[in-house]
Motif scaffolding. Structure first.
Motif, short mmCIF file in Angstrom:
data_model
loop_
_atom_site.label_atom_id
_atom_site.label_comp_id
_atom_site.label_asym_id
_atom_site.label_seq_id
_atom_site.Cartn_x
_atom_site.Cartn_y
_atom_site.Cartn_z
N LEU A 1 1.98 3.05 7.44
CA LEU A 1 0.70 3.59 6.97
C LEU A 1 0.60 5.04 7.45
O LEU A 1 1.27 5.43 8.41
CB LEU A 1 -0.46 2.76 7.53
CG LEU A 1 -0.59 1.34 6.98
CD1 LEU A 1 -1.75 0.61 7.66
CD2 LEU A 1 -0.79 1.35 5.46
N PRO A 2 -0.23 5.85 6.80
CA PRO A 2 -0.33 7.27 7.19
C PRO A 2 -0.58 7.49 8.68
O PRO A 2 -0.02 8.42 9.28
CB PRO A 2 -1.51 7.79 6.35
CG PRO A 2 -1.47 6.93 5.12
CD PRO A 2 -1.05 5.56 5.61
N GLU B 1 1.15 4.07 -2.83
CA GLU B 1 0.89 5.47 -2.46
C GLU B 1 1.97 6.40 -2.99
O GLU B 1 1.68 7.50 -3.46
CB GLU B 1 0.82 5.58 -0.93
CG GLU B 1 0.69 6.99 -0.40
CD GLU B 1 0.84 7.10 1.11
OE1 GLU B 1 0.89 8.24 1.60
OE2 GLU B 1 0.93 6.06 1.81
N PHE B 2 3.23 5.96 -2.93
CA PHE B 2 4.34 6.81 -3.36
C PHE B 2 4.73 6.60 -4.82
O PHE B 2 5.71 7.17 -5.28
CB PHE B 2 5.55 6.59 -2.44
CG PHE B 2 5.39 7.29 -1.11
CD1 PHE B 2 5.76 8.61 -0.96
CD2 PHE B 2 4.84 6.62 -0.04
CE1 PHE B 2 5.60 9.26 0.26
CE2 PHE B 2 4.67 7.25 1.18
CZ PHE B 2 5.04 8.58 1.33
N TYR C 1 8.27 0.71 6.26
CA TYR C 1 7.09 1.32 5.67
C TYR C 1 6.05 1.54 6.75
O TYR C 1 5.84 0.67 7.60
CB TYR C 1 6.51 0.43 4.55
CG TYR C 1 7.49 0.23 3.43
CD1 TYR C 1 7.66 1.21 2.46
CD2 TYR C 1 8.26 -0.92 3.35
CE1 TYR C 1 8.58 1.04 1.44
CE2 TYR C 1 9.17 -1.10 2.32
CZ TYR C 1 9.32 -0.12 1.38
OH TYR C 1 10.23 -0.28 0.37
N ALA D 1 0.83 -1.21 0.00
CA ALA D 1 0.00 0.00 0.00
C ALA D 1 0.86 1.26 0.00
O ALA D 1 0.58 2.22 -0.73
CB ALA D 1 -0.95 0.00 1.20
N VAL D 2 1.92 1.27 0.81
CA VAL D 2 2.79 2.44 0.87
C VAL D 2 3.55 2.60 -0.44
O VAL D 2 3.68 3.72 -0.95
CB VAL D 2 3.75 2.35 2.08
CG1 VAL D 2 4.78 3.47 2.05
CG2 VAL D 2 2.96 2.37 3.39
#
Length: 163
Positions: free
Chosen positions: A92-93, A29-30, A90, A25-26
């Protein structure tokens, strides 16, 4: 209301699916390439087993029963000498901006020293600016070329810290 703070602990087998999802996911995201990075690592499906080898450890950050981040160390692949690699950090937000990155780096580096490593190497990407700033804050310095051969050919920034 549950106000339990996030905490760092060693990975368990039941964390495998959650941490793989966090990492992917990270990376998505990037906008990280899916090839030549951790995204395609076979070990990602079973990090618990991957970090059961000698002189390796992987920690996760847990909050309210959910894995929200992690990082580990292992001997640097295809390299002779007492150098480990800081791997797969890594978050998560919801794990960002809480000081957990420095705590996790410190925990990993203490373990690396106990394993007898003298330097810690890492690979990253230009657009992972917050991560690079965190690494620099924690004593990592930039290198002009990679060490070893991790297979992460898309990662074109390298850093090293003396332990």
């Amino acid at each position: 209301m549950n106000t339990e703070a996030p905490f760092i602990r060693a990975i368990k087998v039941e964390d495998n699916e959650q941490i793989a999802k966090v990492i992917r996911a990270v990376l998505i995201e990037f906008g990280v390439p899916k090839v030549g990075t951790a995204y395609e690592d076979k070990a990602l499906e079973n990090l618990y087993n991957a970090y059961r080898e000698e002189n390796t450890i992987y920690y996760v950050i847990e909050h309210q029963g959910k894995v929200i981040g992690g990082a580990g160390i292992a001997p640097l692949a295809n390299y002779e000498g007492p150098v480990c690699e800081f791997q797969k950090m890594y978050f998560l937000p919801e794990a960002r901006g809480l000081g957990l990155g420095s705590k996790l780096i410190e925990k990993c580096l203490l373990k690396a020293r106990s394993f007898g490593f003298e330097h810690c190497y890492l690979e990253t990407l230009p657009y992972m600016e917050a991560a690079r700033a965190l690494y620099k804050k924690n004593g990592f310095v930039s290198l002009n070329k990679p060490l070893g051969d991790t297979g992460h050919y898309s990662c074109n920034m390298w850093m090293l810290k003396e332990l």
